[in-house]
Design an enzyme around this catalytic site. Structure first.
Site, PDB file in Angstrom:
ATOM      1  N   CYS A 121      85.614  39.184  55.420  1.00  0.00           N
ATOM      2  CA  CYS A 121      87.037  39.914  55.509  1.00  0.00           C
ATOM      3  C   CYS A 121      87.937  39.451  55.373  1.00  0.00           C
ATOM      4  O   CYS A 121      88.866  39.146  54.864  1.00  0.00           O
ATOM      5  CB  CYS A 121      87.470  40.343  57.217  1.00  0.00           C
ATOM      6  SG  CYS A 121      86.142  41.714  58.185  1.00  0.00           S
ATOM      7  N   HIS A 268      95.105  41.081  58.752  1.00  0.00           N
ATOM      8  CA  HIS A 268      94.099  41.472  58.269  1.00  0.00           C
ATOM      9  C   HIS A 268      93.771  42.182  59.843  1.00  0.00           C
ATOM     10  O   HIS A 268      94.130  42.462  60.628  1.00  0.00           O
ATOM     11  CB  HIS A 268      92.894  40.550  58.915  1.00  0.00           C
ATOM     12  CG  HIS A 268      91.236  41.452  58.913  1.00  0.00           C
ATOM     13  ND1 HIS A 268      90.667  42.084  58.287  1.00  0.00           N
ATOM     14  CD2 HIS A 268      90.113  41.251  59.111  1.00  0.00           C
ATOM     15  CE1 HIS A 268      90.432  43.278  58.075  1.00  0.00           C
ATOM     16  NE2 HIS A 268      89.347  42.241  58.826  1.00  0.00           N
ATOM     17  N   ASN A 298      88.800  49.130  60.625  1.00  0.00           N
ATOM     18  CA  ASN A 298      89.129  47.855  59.983  1.00  0.00           C
ATOM     19  C   ASN A 298      88.380  48.095  57.669  1.00  0.00           C
ATOM     20  O   ASN A 298      87.121  48.332  58.486  1.00  0.00           O
ATOM     21  CB  ASN A 298      88.105  46.968  60.450  1.00  0.00           C
ATOM     22  CG  ASN A 298      87.555  44.910  60.147  1.00  0.00           C
ATOM     23  OD1 ASN A 298      87.994  45.082  58.963  1.00  0.00           O
ATOM     24  ND2 ASN A 298      87.803  44.335  61.091  1.00  0.00           N
TER      25      ASN A 298
HETATM   26  N1  COA Z   1      83.508  53.432  73.245  1.00  0.00           N
HETATM   27  C1  COA Z   1      83.684  53.247  75.067  1.00  0.00           C
HETATM   28  N2  COA Z   1      83.239  52.275  75.387  1.00  0.00           N
HETATM   29  C2  COA Z   1      82.603  51.499  74.461  1.00  0.00           C
HETATM   30  C3  COA Z   1      83.096  50.765  73.239  1.00  0.00           C
HETATM   31  C4  COA Z   1      83.043  52.675  72.671  1.00  0.00           C
HETATM   32  N3  COA Z   1      83.201  52.814  71.174  1.00  0.00           N
HETATM   33  N4  COA Z   1      82.208  49.694  73.462  1.00  0.00           N
HETATM   34  C5  COA Z   1      82.149  49.495  74.152  1.00  0.00           C
HETATM   35  N5  COA Z   1      82.740  50.214  74.916  1.00  0.00           N
HETATM   36  C6  COA Z   1      82.366  49.789  76.619  1.00  0.00           C
HETATM   37  C7  COA Z   1      81.543  48.376  76.903  1.00  0.00           C
HETATM   38  O1  COA Z   1      79.488  48.997  76.341  1.00  0.00           O
HETATM   39  C8  COA Z   1      81.484  48.281  77.865  1.00  0.00           C
HETATM   40  O2  COA Z   1      81.231  48.472  78.793  1.00  0.00           O
HETATM   41  P1  COA Z   1      80.171  48.440  79.888  1.00  0.00           P
HETATM   42  O3  COA Z   1      81.342  47.323  81.635  1.00  0.00           O
HETATM   43  O4  COA Z   1      80.280  49.003  81.236  1.00  0.00           O
HETATM   44  O5  COA Z   1      79.364  47.391  80.271  1.00  0.00           O
HETATM   45  C9  COA Z   1      82.803  48.198  77.953  1.00  0.00           C
HETATM   46  O6  COA Z   1      83.525  49.441  76.743  1.00  0.00           O
HETATM   47  C10 COA Z   1      84.292  46.703  78.007  1.00  0.00           C
HETATM   48  O7  COA Z   1      83.210  46.423  76.314  1.00  0.00           O
HETATM   49  P2  COA Z   1      83.896  44.923  75.902  1.00  0.00           P
HETATM   50  O8  COA Z   1      83.050  44.727  74.953  1.00  0.00           O
HETATM   51  O9  COA Z   1      83.967  43.849  76.607  1.00  0.00           O
HETATM   52  O10 COA Z   1      85.039  45.504  75.349  1.00  0.00           O
HETATM   53  P3  COA Z   1      85.986  44.719  74.725  1.00  0.00           P
HETATM   54  O11 COA Z   1      87.737  45.016  75.770  1.00  0.00           O
HETATM   55  O12 COA Z   1      85.588  42.902  74.652  1.00  0.00           O
HETATM   56  O13 COA Z   1      86.565  45.004  72.771  1.00  0.00           O
HETATM   57  C11 COA Z   1      85.673  45.281  71.215  1.00  0.00           C
HETATM   58  C12 COA Z   1      85.034  45.319  72.193  1.00  0.00           C
HETATM   59  C13 COA Z   1      84.734  44.877  70.108  1.00  0.00           C
HETATM   60  C14 COA Z   1      86.971  46.486  70.514  1.00  0.00           C
HETATM   61  C15 COA Z   1      86.361  43.659  70.989  1.00  0.00           C
HETATM   62  O14 COA Z   1      85.530  42.945  71.554  1.00  0.00           O
HETATM   63  C16 COA Z   1      86.972  43.293  69.559  1.00  0.00           C
HETATM   64  O15 COA Z   1      87.704  43.634  68.925  1.00  0.00           O
HETATM   65  N6  COA Z   1      86.180  42.226  68.834  1.00  0.00           N
HETATM   66  C17 COA Z   1      86.100  41.441  67.464  1.00  0.00           C
HETATM   67  C18 COA Z   1      86.135  42.349  66.591  1.00  0.00           C
HETATM   68  C19 COA Z   1      86.027  42.605  65.445  1.00  0.00           C
HETATM   69  O16 COA Z   1      87.437  42.182  65.495  1.00  0.00           O
HETATM   70  N7  COA Z   1      85.380  42.447  64.582  1.00  0.00           N
HETATM   71  C20 COA Z   1      85.433  42.258  62.780  1.00  0.00           C
HETATM   72  C21 COA Z   1      85.674  41.013  62.708  1.00  0.00           C
HETATM   73  S1  COA Z   1      86.430  40.925  61.192  1.00  0.00           S
END
Ligand code: COA
Length: 341
Positions: A121, A268, A298
């Site tokens: 990215c 980004h 993204n």
């Molecule tokens: N819809 C509904 N629920 C979802 C979900 C979705 N699309 N994705 C995850 N969940 C759930 C999980 O299973 C978890 O459930 P649980 O508590 O029952 O286990 C809950 O939501 C919380 O998940 P969590 O992973 O803690 O959420 P988060 O607030 O950390 O958000 C991301 C997850 C992926 C959005 C976040 O970690 C993120 O943005 N990370 C960076 C990713 C990124 O930028 N990648 C590209 C880099 S270039």
């Protein structure tokens, strides 16, 4: 001498997939996706459309814009290119040929070198600096195209709600030119400073495990699902907030300026919450950051040049504005550019 962005272009596939559309096939909701990421939709390329197709469209838009600005015909501009550099994680083919060469051919850029760079990215931020350096080391070189393109829909596991909701397809391109303007100081123009960084200890946080030389496909392999992007969301989130704050602070310090001198930060577009967290930590008002993630999700290497083109075409960039790009991605890579528009 300065390296100026003289035109921009973008290509976004027409097929828009909303959060509601996704919620029909995986266990997610519009509310969850919006509240956790700021994403409302993503655009997905039709089958048969590959990285080079989107790149070519964005490149042509940039050349057409330059032609309208009186720089010669699009064909003349294509022939005047010394280099085409394409940041992508999703090339048409695995390694050979470089996708940039396919673009070079179709564009008629017969005098240009062409290569892909793999900085995930952060590909556009890396590509801009590399292309600028390429122009600067030789007095006979004048113009380059820097493209960021990804077709992440092809490497996303559409059954994994943890990643499927995050990504979209697109391409953005900028035409850069070496000019006689001063690079910095009063009346300065163009790219004034770049920071490029990497932390390979986080390599496994964003990874496609299959298909490379470590885990090549062998004859007779049965592939249950195609190679896809695996992500440790928490690790990437923590890294990203630190990377954004660190790069913004360092760019300001190295340039001897304050955030008040920067007209806009173009981050980004990975997750609006990452950008908001970084802004909060640094005390930067939210409206300083340009966000279009709601529409595109993204788009990896394409996200910053798409944003630049959107702002540019909407007339929201004024000559002399100081812009900051800042980004992060697989590698892990991160970095930023300071550009006087
Ligand atoms: N819809 C509904 N629920 C979802 C979900 C979705 N699309 N994705 C995850 N969940 C759930 C999980 O299973 C978890 O459930 P649980 O508590 O029952 O286990 C809950 O939501 C919380 O998940 P969590 O992973 O803690 O959420 P988060 O607030 O950390 O958000 C991301 C997850 C992926 C959005 C976040 O970690 C993120 O943005 N990370 C960076 C990713 C990124 O930028 N990648 C590209 C880099 S270039």
């Amino acid at each position: 001498m300065a390296i100026e962005i003289i035109a921009t272009g973008r290509a976004v596939p027409p097929n828009k997939v909303t959060n509601e559309d996704l919620a029909e096939r995986i266990d997610t909701t519009d509310e969850w996706i919006r509240s956790h990421t700021g994403i409302g939709a993503r655009h997905v390329a039709a089958s048969g459309i590959a990285c080079s197709d989107l790149s070519l469209e964005a490149a042509r838009e940039a050349l057409n814009a330059a032609a309208q600005g009186g720089k010669g015909s699009p064909e003349e501009l294509a022939q005047s290119l010394d280099l085409i550099i394409l940041g992508t994680t999703t090339p048409d083919y695995l390694g050979v040929p470089p996708t940039a060469c396919l673009v070079q051919d179709k564009l008629g850029a017969k005098n240009a070198g062409a290569l892909d760079i793999a900085a995930a990215c952060t590909g556009f931020i890396y590509g801009l600096e590399l292309a600028a350096a390429f122009l600067m080391v030789n007095k006979d070189r004048k113009r380059a195209l820097v493209i960021g393109t990804d077709v992440l829909s092809r490497i996303v596991n559409w059954d994994d709600r943890g990643t499927a909701v995050l990504f979209g397809d697109g391409s953005g391109a900028v035409l850069i030119e070496k000019t006689d303007a001063p690079a910095g100081g009063p009346g300065g123009r163009g790219l004034v400073r770049t920071i490029l960084k990497a932390d390979g200890s986080g390599a496994e946080s964003l990874i496609i495990r299959q298909g490379g030389s470590r885990n090549p496909f062998k004859a007779g392999d049965v592939v249950a699902i195609p190679p896809y992007l695996e992500m440790n969301g928490h690790a990437v989130y923590t890294f990203a907030v630190k990377a954004l704050t660190g790069i913004i602070e360092r760019l300001l310090k190295e340039e001897g300026i304050t955030i008040g001198d920067v007209a806009r930060i173009i981050p980004h577009q990975a997750n609006a919450r990452i950008v908001q967290a970084a802004g909060k930590r640094l005390g930067i008002p939210e409206d300083k950051f340009f966000l279009n993630i709601e529409e595109y999700a993204n788009t990896s290497a394409a996200s910053i040049p798409i944003a630049l083109d959107e702002l540019n075409r909407a007339g929201k960039l004024k000559k002399g504005d100081l812009l900051m790009t800042v980004g992060f991605g697989g590698g892990l890579t991160y970095g930023g550019n300071l550009i006087i528009w």
